[in-house]
Design a protein around this motif. Structure first.
Motif, PDB file in Angstrom:
ATOM      1  N   GLU A 266       0.850  -1.194   0.000  1.00 51.49           N
ATOM      2  CA  GLU A 266       0.000   0.000   0.000  1.00 51.49           C
ATOM      3  C   GLU A 266       0.886   1.244   0.000  1.00 51.49           C
ATOM      4  O   GLU A 266       2.070   1.167   0.310  1.00 51.49           O
ATOM      5  N   GLY A 267       0.281   2.373  -0.388  1.00 60.07           N
ATOM      6  CA  GLY A 267       1.009   3.641  -0.365  1.00 60.07           C
ATOM      7  C   GLY A 267       1.285   4.165  -1.750  1.00 60.07           C
ATOM      8  O   GLY A 267       0.639   3.786  -2.739  1.00 60.07           O
ATOM      9  N   LEU A 268       2.286   5.045  -1.798  1.00 55.61           N
ATOM     10  CA  LEU A 268       2.637   5.751  -3.027  1.00 55.61           C
ATOM     11  C   LEU A 268       3.242   4.783  -4.051  1.00 55.61           C
ATOM     12  O   LEU A 268       4.151   4.029  -3.735  1.00 55.61           O
ATOM     13  N   PRO A 269       2.770   4.814  -5.304  1.00 57.18           N
ATOM     14  CA  PRO A 269       3.351   3.915  -6.306  1.00 57.18           C
ATOM     15  C   PRO A 269       4.676   4.447  -6.844  1.00 57.18           C
ATOM     16  O   PRO A 269       4.842   5.656  -7.005  1.00 57.18           O
ATOM     17  N   GLY A 270       5.608   3.537  -7.075  1.00 54.12           N
ATOM     18  CA  GLY A 270       6.914   3.930  -7.623  1.00 54.12           C
ATOM     19  C   GLY A 270       7.520   2.773  -8.394  1.00 54.12           C
ATOM     20  O   GLY A 270       6.979   1.665  -8.395  1.00 54.12           O
ATOM     21  N   THR A 271       8.662   3.048  -9.069  1.00 57.80           N
ATOM     22  CA  THR A 271       9.342   2.020  -9.834  1.00 57.80           C
ATOM     23  C   THR A 271      10.778   1.900  -9.323  1.00 57.80           C
ATOM     24  O   THR A 271      11.451   2.909  -9.112  1.00 57.80           O
ATOM     25  N   VAL A 272      11.217   0.650  -9.171  1.00 58.78           N
ATOM     26  CA  VAL A 272      12.580   0.427  -8.703  1.00 58.78           C
ATOM     27  C   VAL A 272      13.557   0.671  -9.851  1.00 58.78           C
ATOM     28  O   VAL A 272      13.345   0.198 -10.967  1.00 58.78           O
ATOM     29  N   SER A 285      16.877   2.371  -4.938  1.00 60.66           N
ATOM     30  CA  SER A 285      16.598   3.653  -5.585  1.00 60.66           C
ATOM     31  C   SER A 285      15.371   3.520  -6.462  1.00 60.66           C
ATOM     32  O   SER A 285      15.334   2.657  -7.338  1.00 60.66           O
ATOM     33  N   CYS A 286      14.375   4.361  -6.195  1.00 63.58           N
ATOM     34  CA  CYS A 286      13.126   4.289  -6.949  1.00 63.58           C
ATOM     35  C   CYS A 286      12.884   5.610  -7.651  1.00 63.58           C
ATOM     36  O   CYS A 286      13.617   6.582  -7.438  1.00 63.58           O
ATOM     37  N   ARG A 287      11.863   5.616  -8.464  1.00 60.73           N
ATOM     38  CA  ARG A 287      11.352   6.856  -9.010  1.00 60.73           C
ATOM     39  C   ARG A 287       9.883   6.962  -8.666  1.00 60.73           C
ATOM     40  O   ARG A 287       9.127   6.016  -8.840  1.00 60.73           O
ATOM     41  N   VAL A 288       9.524   8.139  -8.122  1.00 57.93           N
ATOM     42  CA  VAL A 288       8.128   8.356  -7.768  1.00 57.93           C
ATOM     43  C   VAL A 288       7.679   9.595  -8.518  1.00 57.93           C
ATOM     44  O   VAL A 288       8.170  10.694  -8.253  1.00 57.93           O
ATOM     45  N   PHE A 293      13.845   8.689  -5.370  1.00 58.14           N
ATOM     46  CA  PHE A 293      13.381   8.377  -4.018  1.00 58.14           C
ATOM     47  C   PHE A 293      14.148   7.157  -3.522  1.00 58.14           C
ATOM     48  O   PHE A 293      14.171   6.118  -4.174  1.00 58.14           O
ATOM     49  N   ASN A 294      14.847   7.308  -2.381  1.00 60.29           N
ATOM     50  CA  ASN A 294      15.635   6.184  -1.860  1.00 60.29           C
ATOM     51  C   ASN A 294      14.952   5.532  -0.665  1.00 60.29           C
ATOM     52  O   ASN A 294      14.352   6.212   0.155  1.00 60.29           O
ATOM     53  N   VAL A 295      15.083   4.229  -0.605  1.00 56.28           N
ATOM     54  CA  VAL A 295      14.521   3.489   0.517  1.00 56.28           C
ATOM     55  C   VAL A 295      15.622   2.623   1.110  1.00 56.28           C
ATOM     56  O   VAL A 295      16.372   1.971   0.376  1.00 56.28           O
ATOM     57  N   ARG A 296      15.749   2.664   2.437  1.00 55.25           N
ATOM     58  CA  ARG A 296      16.718   1.784   3.085  1.00 55.25           C
ATOM     59  C   ARG A 296      15.991   0.555   3.605  1.00 55.25           C
ATOM     60  O   ARG A 296      14.995   0.669   4.332  1.00 55.25           O
ATOM     61  N   VAL A 297      16.475  -0.605   3.212  1.00 54.22           N
ATOM     62  CA  VAL A 297      15.835  -1.872   3.596  1.00 54.22           C
ATOM     63  C   VAL A 297      16.880  -2.708   4.328  1.00 54.22           C
ATOM     64  O   VAL A 297      18.035  -2.744   3.904  1.00 54.22           O
ATOM     65  N   ALA A 298      16.481  -3.373   5.408  1.00 62.37           N
ATOM     66  CA  ALA A 298      17.418  -4.209   6.147  1.00 62.37           C
ATOM     67  C   ALA A 298      17.858  -5.397   5.295  1.00 62.37           C
ATOM     68  O   ALA A 298      17.088  -5.949   4.524  1.00 62.37           O
ATOM     69  N   ARG A 299      19.147  -5.747   5.413  1.00 66.14           N
ATOM     70  CA  ARG A 299      19.700  -6.897   4.674  1.00 66.14           C
ATOM     71  C   ARG A 299      19.468  -6.782   3.168  1.00 66.14           C
ATOM     72  O   ARG A 299      19.429  -5.712   2.628  1.00 66.14           O
ATOM     73  N   HIS A 300      19.236  -7.948   2.527  1.00 70.04           N
ATOM     74  CA  HIS A 300      18.984  -7.977   1.093  1.00 70.04           C
ATOM     75  C   HIS A 300      17.587  -7.484   0.780  1.00 70.04           C
ATOM     76  O   HIS A 300      16.635  -7.870   1.452  1.00 70.04           O
ATOM     77  N   ALA A 301      17.513  -6.635  -0.234  1.00 70.52           N
ATOM     78  CA  ALA A 301      16.180  -6.207  -0.676  1.00 70.52           C
ATOM     79  C   ALA A 301      15.696  -7.197  -1.723  1.00 70.52           C
ATOM     80  O   ALA A 301      16.472  -7.657  -2.549  1.00 70.52           O
TER      81      ALA A 301
END
Lengths: 340, 294
Positions: A266-272, A285-288, A293-301
């Motif tokens: 859910e939430g804002l749609p974006g593309t990796v 790194s995404c584009r919205v 737009f950057n997202v930090r994810v624990a371990r492997h995304a």
């Protein structure tokens, strides 16, 4: 006591305002970092405090004394230069006691102080060497030794770690911080490296184009950035700042730190666009809507480039900024305006 | 040795060959030939050179002019070298500072070096002219001192040449000092200023020691120059009056090309070479160990 205070300090180079009415105060025994991108006036500010440049207007006080017009030697400060400024023809020992010789300190006291400083910095074995026979880290220590043997209440440092490799820089960061606390020196430390600022400082003064952008603790700078510039300068990757997304409103920018964002359904749609794996976490790194737009994810995304994702965050992770001025807007005022 | 490294060796030697050939032809061979000639008599028409052993050297020791010329040359060296080096250093420190018209000053100090020696000598010849020369206009007309033939008197002629040489050399040496001064990072001066070092203290403890390599270079040049000066003398005094301004190289020229006594000229040349060789050895041997090279 022995605070440093700058009041409306301005330095003009011709018509350019290198330092533009900068004011801040550092309490005694504090570690203050002057942070900013290159050309922001941080080194000039430091040189003004040292007395190596004359200010165009304003006042500088060290302790109770107004030092605005005093020569460097009478300001009771020591300084570590970016290039270390070691005298290449003098031995390590002579480099360290250079100032003591100038001030005619008795040979016995000189020897005692040298021994103490050398032991403190682990230079005892190297005292007879010339600077060219030392590694970068050792030269750095000699420069530190020359600064602390003076026993001045204030120490100024101009990007002292920029010539060292990453490993050594981390070590020296810890060492300088420990030394400053042990000796109770008031430190003014110039750097463009936000990691140094975050890890070492009690107080960070963020400069931009010669003026103070924000003055606060590392926590405040990270947690409540006063401007978009501050928000994006501190933190790697920088804060995501978006225009025209739900939750921001007209004329506002919405900021959210990469670690506060969740990748989900859910939430804002974006593309990796790409995924950087760093070990403990990954940066996605995404584009919205055309904006990065950057997202930090624990371990492997698990995301793969080209994949469509949805991004969401808690409302208390949101920072709002005025799109015109770039200034922070408190959520309460922003909401009040919305209602009105 | 494998083929590749043999080829590299050949390449290296081939690259060195032109310079080595020129050096051998115009420096090393003439020096050895001169040594050889100094053991022979001068060949005169129909009378070939004869082996005379050390006779030429014996004659030299008994030659009062040789001793006078050697003495002149030592005075000349003692008068020109320290003063021109000190002056060069002083001017360099001055034009290195932040002063108005710095570029113009640098150029002005360097001008004597650019001017041709013959022209310089003629200008100074006019300065020293009795009664209407620049110097006399000052001493006689302004101070009311009696007129004096500066270049025509044994007691003043050498001092006059010394002044010309200092004027000529100081600007040239200044350029080397200036380059060296600009290679010293300004942060050293700032670090010293924060420690409270005054200008003189900083100069004595930091600038001067860091300039030592330049000083050595300049010193070697100054010594060589002081023993090979001829052109000023040719134009201004021709060694006179009564050999009072004759220096070693000018005397060699006189002996060799005016008196055509080539054997004795060779002998004198060997003395000149020995003096220059010894001073160079002393300078590099002694000073080098005490110099910090960056």
């Amino acid at each position: 006591m022995s605070a440093i205070s700058l009041r409306d300090v301005t330095k003009l180079w011709g018509n350019a305002r290198a330092v533009d009415s900068v004011s801040f105060e550092a309490a005694a025994g504090r570690f203050l970092v002057l942070l900013g991108p290159s050309g922001c006036g941080k080194s000039t500010t430091l040189r003004l405090i040292a007395g190596l440049e004359q200010l165009s207007s304003g006042r500088i006080c060290i302790g109770d004394a107004d030092v605005t017009g005093l020569p460097p030697a009478r300001r009771r400060v020591s300084m570590v230069f970016q290039s270390y400024a070691l005298f290449p023809h003098l031995s390590v020992a002579e480099n360290i006691v250079f100032g003591l010789r100038v001030r005619d300190v008795a040979p016995r006291e000189r020897g005692e102080r040298l021994a103490k400083v050398a032991a403190l910095l682990g230079l005892t074995e190297l005292l007879e060497r010339k600077p060219s026979q030392l590694s970068g880290g050792q030269q750095q220590r000699v420069a530190l030794g020359r600064a602390i043997i003076a026993q001045t209440p204030v120490c100024l440092m101009d990007e002292p770690l920029s010539n060292l490799d990453a490993q050594l820089r981390q070590e020296m960061r810890r060492e300088i911080r420990a030394l400053q606390q042990k000796l109770g020196i008031t430190m003014i430390y110039v750097t463009h490296d936000q990691t140094e600022a975050m890890t070492m400082a009690d107080q960070v003064v963020l400069l931009r184009d010669g003026h103070v952008e924000q003055d606060g603790t590392p926590d405040e700078l990270y947690g409540r950035p006063a401007t978009v510039f501050a928000a994006r300068f501190i933190g790697t990757p920088p804060m995501n700042v978006l225009a025209g997304v739900p939750g921001a409103g007209e004329g506002r920018l919405l900021g959210v730190r990469p670690e506060d964002v969740r990748l989900g359904v859910e939430g804002l749609p974006g593309t990796v666009e790409s995924v950087e794996y760093l070990g403990a976490d990954s940066i996605v790194s995404c584009r919205v809507g055309g904006q990065p737009f950057n997202v930090r994810v624990a371990r492997h995304a698990s995301a793969a480039p080209g994949e469509a994702v949805r991004l969401s965050w808690n409302t208390d992770a949101v920072h709002l900024f005025d799109a015109q001025t770039g200034k922070r807007m408190e959520r309460a005022t922003a909401l009040a305006q919305k209602v009105a | 040795m494998n083929r590749a490294s043999a080829q590299a060796q050949i390449h290296g030697w081939l690259l060195l060959l032109p310079a080595a050939a020129l050096l051998a032809l115009f420096t090393h061979y003439p020096a050895l030939a001169t040594l050889w000639h100094s053991f022979y008599s001068s060949p005169k028409g129909g009378r070939p050179a004869l082996w005379v052993g050390l006779d030429n050297y014996r004659g030299m020791v008994e030659d009062p002019v040789f001793w006078q010329v050697l003495g002149n040359n030592l005075w000349f060296a003692a008068g020109t070298i320290p003063v021109s080096i000190a002056l060069a250093l002083l001017m360099a420190v001055w034009v290195n500072g932040k002063i108005a018209g710095r570029g113009f000053l640098r150029l002005a100090y360097f001008t004597p070096t650019v001017l041709p020696m013959i022209a310089v000598a003629n200008i100074w010849l006019f300065f020293y002219t009795p009664t209407y020369g620049l110097l006399e206009q000052f001493t006689v007309d302004l101070l009311g001192l009696p007129s004096h033939n500066w270049l025509g008197t044994k007691s003043t002629v050498l001092a006059c040449l010394i002044v010309v040489t200092i004027w000529k050399e100081a600007g040239f040496f200044m350029i080397f000092y200036l380059a060296a001064l600009q290679a010293i990072p300004p942060s050293l001066g700032e670090a010293a200023a924060i420690e409270g070092a005054g200008r003189w203290y900083y100069f004595r403890r930091v600038t001067f020691p860091l300039l030592m390599p330049t000083t050595l270079f300049v010193l070697v040049n100054a010594v060589i120059n002081s023993f090979r000066l001829v052109d000023h003398i040719v134009v201004m005094t021709r060694g006179g009056p009564d050999n009072a301004s004759s220096l070693l190289l000018y005397y060699i020229y006189d002996v060799g090309f005016k008196f055509w006594d080539s054997a004795y000229a060779s002998t004198l040349t060997m003395v000149l070479l020995a003096i220059l060789g010894t001073t160079a050895l002393l300078q590099f041997g002694f000073l080098e160990r005490r110099i910090h090279y960056r």
